[in-house]
Design an enzyme around this catalytic site. Structure first.
Site, PDB file in Angstrom:
ATOM      1  N   LYS A  65       0.833  -1.211   0.000  1.00 30.95           N
ATOM      2  CA  LYS A  65       0.000   0.000   0.000  1.00 30.95           C
ATOM      3  C   LYS A  65       0.863   1.254   0.000  1.00 30.95           C
ATOM      4  CE  LYS A  65      -1.819   1.745   4.014  1.00 30.95           C
ATOM      5  NZ  LYS A  65      -1.592   3.187   4.217  1.00 30.95           N
ATOM      6  N   ASN A  66       1.808   1.315   0.934  1.00 32.60           N
ATOM      7  CA  ASN A  66       2.538   2.575   1.095  1.00 32.60           C
ATOM      8  C   ASN A  66       3.537   2.840  -0.032  1.00 32.60           C
ATOM      9  OD1 ASN A  66       1.015   3.264   3.268  1.00 32.60           O
ATOM     10  ND2 ASN A  66       2.499   2.568   4.805  1.00 32.60           N
ATOM     11  N   ILE A 107       7.037   6.441  17.234  1.00 29.94           N
ATOM     12  CA  ILE A 107       6.750   7.204  16.012  1.00 29.94           C
ATOM     13  C   ILE A 107       5.471   8.037  16.148  1.00 29.94           C
ATOM     14  CG2 ILE A 107       6.479   7.080  13.484  1.00 29.94           C
ATOM     15  CD1 ILE A 107       9.102   5.763  14.272  1.00 29.94           C
ATOM     16  N   ASP A 112       3.695   0.274  12.058  1.00 24.16           N
ATOM     17  CA  ASP A 112       2.446  -0.151  11.399  1.00 24.16           C
ATOM     18  C   ASP A 112       1.999  -1.565  11.786  1.00 24.16           C
ATOM     19  OD1 ASP A 112       2.428   2.319  10.262  1.00 24.16           O
ATOM     20  OD2 ASP A 112       3.087   1.668   8.279  1.00 24.16           O
ATOM     21  N   ASP A 142       6.238  19.691   8.181  1.00 27.92           N
ATOM     22  CA  ASP A 142       7.290  20.716   8.163  1.00 27.92           C
ATOM     23  C   ASP A 142       8.547  20.258   7.408  1.00 27.92           C
ATOM     24  OD1 ASP A 142       7.273  19.031  10.630  1.00 27.92           O
ATOM     25  OD2 ASP A 142       9.258  19.905  10.864  1.00 27.92           O
ATOM     26  N   GLN A 143       8.878  18.975   7.477  1.00 23.76           N
ATOM     27  CA  GLN A 143      10.091  18.502   6.800  1.00 23.76           C
ATOM     28  C   GLN A 143       9.907  18.469   5.279  1.00 23.76           C
ATOM     29  OE1 GLN A 143      13.091  17.980   8.532  1.00 23.76           O
ATOM     30  NE2 GLN A 143      11.748  19.014  10.002  1.00 23.76           N
ATOM     31  N   ARG A 185       1.008  14.454  12.930  1.00 20.82           N
ATOM     32  CA  ARG A 185       1.319  14.299  11.504  1.00 20.82           C
ATOM     33  C   ARG A 185       1.674  15.618  10.792  1.00 20.82           C
ATOM     34  NH1 ARG A 185      -1.794   9.167   9.091  1.00 20.82           N
ATOM     35  NH2 ARG A 185       0.307   8.837   8.340  1.00 20.82           N
ATOM     36  N   PRO A 186       2.698  16.316  11.260  1.00 17.54           N
ATOM     37  CA  PRO A 186       3.112  17.568  10.604  1.00 17.54           C
ATOM     38  C   PRO A 186       3.780  17.300   9.263  1.00 17.54           C
ATOM     39  CG  PRO A 186       4.698  16.971  12.306  1.00 17.54           C
ATOM     40  CD  PRO A 186       3.604  15.932  12.361  1.00 17.54           C
ATOM     41  N   ARG A 199      -3.786  10.627   3.564  1.00 14.69           N
ATOM     42  CA  ARG A 199      -2.490  11.183   3.891  1.00 14.69           C
ATOM     43  C   ARG A 199      -1.585  11.294   2.660  1.00 14.69           C
ATOM     44  NH1 ARG A 199      -0.557  14.345   7.527  1.00 14.69           N
ATOM     45  NH2 ARG A 199       1.659  14.027   7.835  1.00 14.69           N
ATOM     46  N   ARG A 239      -9.248   0.172   3.693  1.00 13.14           N
ATOM     47  CA  ARG A 239      -8.286   1.124   3.124  1.00 13.14           C
ATOM     48  C   ARG A 239      -6.942   0.457   2.849  1.00 13.14           C
ATOM     49  NH1 ARG A 239      -7.094   5.536   6.959  1.00 13.14           N
ATOM     50  NH2 ARG A 239      -5.412   5.582   5.474  1.00 13.14           N
ATOM     51  N   CYS A 241      -5.095   8.344   8.881  1.00 11.72           N
ATOM     52  CA  CYS A 241      -5.445   7.746  10.174  1.00 11.72           C
ATOM     53  C   CYS A 241      -5.165   8.708  11.328  1.00 11.72           C
ATOM     54  CB  CYS A 241      -4.619   6.467  10.383  1.00 11.72           C
ATOM     55  SG  CYS A 241      -5.269   5.027   9.539  1.00 11.72           S
TER      56      CYS A 241
HETATM   57  C1  EPZ Z   1       4.216   6.810   6.528  1.00 13.67           C
HETATM   58  O1  EPZ Z   1       3.550   7.943   7.078  1.00 13.67           O
HETATM   59  C2  EPZ Z   1       3.167   5.741   6.375  1.00 13.67           C
HETATM   60  N1  EPZ Z   1       2.105   6.237   5.497  1.00 13.67           N
HETATM   61  C3  EPZ Z   1       2.590   5.367   7.732  1.00 13.67           C
HETATM   62  O2  EPZ Z   1       1.752   4.239   7.543  1.00 13.67           O
HETATM   63  C4  EPZ Z   1       3.729   4.944   8.672  1.00 13.67           C
HETATM   64  O3  EPZ Z   1       3.211   4.745   9.973  1.00 13.67           O
HETATM   65  C5  EPZ Z   1       4.820   6.018   8.721  1.00 13.67           C
HETATM   66  O4  EPZ Z   1       5.259   6.344   7.380  1.00 13.67           O
HETATM   67  C6  EPZ Z   1       6.046   5.582   9.522  1.00 13.67           C
HETATM   68  O5  EPZ Z   1       6.570   4.392   8.964  1.00 13.67           O
HETATM   69  C7  EPZ Z   1       2.286   6.237   4.189  1.00 13.67           C
HETATM   70  O6  EPZ Z   1       3.309   5.806   3.666  1.00 13.67           O
HETATM   71  C8  EPZ Z   1       1.165   6.763   3.355  1.00 13.67           C
HETATM   72  P1  EPZ Z   1       6.601   9.845   8.619  1.00 13.67           P
HETATM   73  P2  EPZ Z   1       4.278   9.351   7.072  1.00 13.67           P
HETATM   74  O7  EPZ Z   1       6.687  11.122   7.911  1.00 13.67           O
HETATM   75  O8  EPZ Z   1       5.154   9.426   5.892  1.00 13.67           O
HETATM   76  C9  EPZ Z   1       7.276  13.033  12.144  1.00 13.67           C
HETATM   77  C10 EPZ Z   1      -0.148   2.902   7.757  1.00 13.67           C
HETATM   78  O9  EPZ Z   1      -0.651   2.348   8.779  1.00 13.67           O
HETATM   79  N2  EPZ Z   1       7.272  14.042  11.065  1.00 13.67           N
HETATM   80  O10 EPZ Z   1       7.647   8.806   8.391  1.00 13.67           O
HETATM   81  O11 EPZ Z   1       3.230  10.382   7.250  1.00 13.67           O
HETATM   82  C11 EPZ Z   1       5.898  12.413  12.348  1.00 13.67           C
HETATM   83  O12 EPZ Z   1       5.108  13.194  13.225  1.00 13.67           O
HETATM   84  C12 EPZ Z   1       0.336   4.330   7.801  1.00 13.67           C
HETATM   85  O13 EPZ Z   1      -0.050   2.329   6.666  1.00 13.67           O
HETATM   86  C13 EPZ Z   1       7.581  15.352  11.363  1.00 13.67           C
HETATM   87  O14 EPZ Z   1       7.850  15.704  12.511  1.00 13.67           O
HETATM   88  O15 EPZ Z   1       5.166   9.222   8.384  1.00 13.67           O
HETATM   89  C14 EPZ Z   1       6.260  11.056  12.906  1.00 13.67           C
HETATM   90  O16 EPZ Z   1       6.466  11.141  14.296  1.00 13.67           O
HETATM   91  C15 EPZ Z   1      -0.073   5.049   9.042  1.00 13.67           C
HETATM   92  N3  EPZ Z   1       7.588  16.265  10.347  1.00 13.67           N
HETATM   93  C16 EPZ Z   1       7.596  10.714  12.251  1.00 13.67           C
HETATM   94  O17 EPZ Z   1       8.088  11.950  11.742  1.00 13.67           O
HETATM   95  C17 EPZ Z   1       7.322  15.924   9.061  1.00 13.67           C
HETATM   96  O18 EPZ Z   1       7.359  16.804   8.185  1.00 13.67           O
HETATM   97  C18 EPZ Z   1       7.511   9.731  11.095  1.00 13.67           C
HETATM   98  O19 EPZ Z   1       6.507  10.159  10.171  1.00 13.67           O
HETATM   99  C19 EPZ Z   1       7.021  14.596   8.762  1.00 13.67           C
HETATM  100  C20 EPZ Z   1       6.992  13.660   9.790  1.00 13.67           C
END
Ligand code: EPZ
Length: 420
Positions: free
Chosen positions: A22-23, A327, A305, A125-126, A122-123, A93, A397, A117
């Protein structure tokens, strides 16, 4: 609405096949819109609602899609719209990948802020930091992100947190930037590598995906290609955990065992047997395992996940287990549902302390999010009596044919409709 009705207690046996990730798919479909020539023929696409949603979104931008069973052909040569602001965009997302893809190809985009979800703040900023470093002007107004640049210029970007989304999104935009972009402290998840491989098949020049540093050598244009999405590590992990919980022996096919190592290692530590053979893993379990401690981490650590499905297994395992969710700060919403079935879990901030109980008992419970839904299905499979899992639109989903796959392994599970 649909619910799953499960009569628990059966052990699982046989073979099942895992679908495409999916991802990876929800990033590869937006990446495909960057092809200004030819068509992208993408295979091993999972038949799930998140994929249907992204497909509708890119159709709305002017892409032509021909869907097959687990495949899609995308012609994005005639895209005529760089504004993504439909209900579908708000729902998921991964719609944030449209920002990087449209910025790369058209140097501008307006995309509504994504949903997804409810597992934490879920910011993005990066993502924004990366786009700005490439030379884009980023503005957030009325719930929309607008990005614009005369041109994108390669640079060095060091991410403050390891983010799957930011790594992929900035990589998308950098692919069509001038010069070299170096991304440091990037995510190494298998789907990050898969998106890089897909972009390279389209003519991009990306090196280092799967390590801490990705180098993107900008190219002038991308073209169509043929590509097959990698197997879903999280779907596979969910079924491995289900077999460990229910007991029995199941071979899970179409997987990359390397991607499952952190899950396999925990299940072995708990007393299950795991055999890897080419593109399959076999899980054998007595159904009565011992508790362990888990800390979720970016890949190759234990994936957040599968934390929720794992918590169900730990609930029915011997002794005390402690989960540290590093996370997502709100990924324990399923715990109240598990407690309705007799689980003994205490949540303190990002930590869940689980004391194993002998038996869970069937109840009417809710899927509060996607992976929480999978956790409740596993709870139903091991519980005494009937469990009804409501709100399974969350499960749909991300898990293709979940009830058929479990039924094929001997579970007593069926889909039924209900009204609220
Ligand atoms: C992806 O979300 C996945 N979603 C999520 O899977 C998964 O839990 C997550 O990666 C971590 O592996 C998709 O791929 C669509 P991140 P993503 O940016 O990219 C912080 C599922 O169940 N962060 O890696 O949104 C954030 O708050 C879903 O299939 C910032 O601070 O996650 C988190 O603590 C749910 N600033 C950490 O980083 C940012 O700009 C990791 O988030 C971005 C993220």
């Amino acid at each position: 609405m649909d619910k799953l009705v499960i009569n628990g207690g059966n052990s699982l046996s046989g073979r099942i096949e895992i679908n495409g990730a999916k991802n990876a798919a929800v990033a590869i479909l937006p990446a495909a819109i960057m092809a200004s020539k030819g068509t992208c023929n993408i295979d091993n696409i999972p038949d799930i609602e998140d994929v249907h949603c992204i497909e509708r979104i890119i159709e709305g931008l002017g892409c032509k899609l021909v869907r097959g069973k687990n495949s899609v052909v995308i012609d994005s040569t005639a895209i005529n719209n760089v504004n993504a602001n439909t209900e579908d965009v708000r729902r998921m997302r991964a719609s944030y990948y449209l920002i990087g893809a449209l910025l790369g190809r058209f140097k501008r985009a307006t995309v509504e802020l994504p949903g997804g979800c409810p597992i934490g703040v879920r910011p993005i900023d990066q993502h924004i930091k990366g786009f700005e470093a490439l030379g884009a002007k980023v503005e957030i107004k009325h719930g929309c992100v607008t990005v614009e640049a005369d041109k994108l210029i390669g640079t060095n970007i060091f991410f403050d947190v390891v983010s799957v989304g930011a790594t992929i999104n900035v990589m998308l935009a950098a692919t069509l930037a001038e010069g070299v972009t170096t991304l440091e402290n990037v995510a190494k998840e298998p789907h990050v590598v898969d998106v890089a491989n897909f972009l390279n098949s389209m003519g991009a020049n990306i090196k280092g995906a799967g390590t801490d540093v990705i180098r993107v050598f900008g190219v002038e244009e991308l073209k169509g290609c043929s590509y097959s999405v990698i197997p879903d590590q999280i779907e596979a992990g969910t079924y491995m955990i289900a077999v460990a919980a229910c007991g029995g022996e199941v071979t899970i096919e179409n997987v990359i065992p390397k991607h499952l190592e952190s899950i396999s290692a925990k299940l072995i530590e708990m007393g299950a047997e795991i055999r890897e053979d080419g593109d399959s893993v076999t899980v054998k379990s007595s159904g009565k395992l011992k508790g362990v401690n888990i800390k979720t981490q970016p890949y190759p650590g234990f994936p957040t996940d599968v934390q929720q499905p794992m918590s169900t297994l730990l609930t029915a395992s011997e002794g005390r287990s402690i989960i540290n969710e590093s996370i997502w700060e709100s990924r324990f919403k399923h715990v109240d549902e598990l407690k309705k079935m007799g689980a003994n879990i205490k949540v303190e901030g990002r930590t869940a302390i689980i004391d194993g109980v002998n038996k869970l008992t069937g109840a009417v419970v809710k899927a509060t999010d996607l992976r929480a839904g999978a956790a409740m299905v596993i709870a139903g499979l091991i519980a005494d009596g009937i469990t009804e899992v409501l709100n399974i639109e969350h499960i749909d989903r991300g898990y293709p044919n979940i009830e058929d796959k479990f039924k094929a392994l001997g579970a007593d599970i069926k889909r039924a409709s209900y009204s609220e």
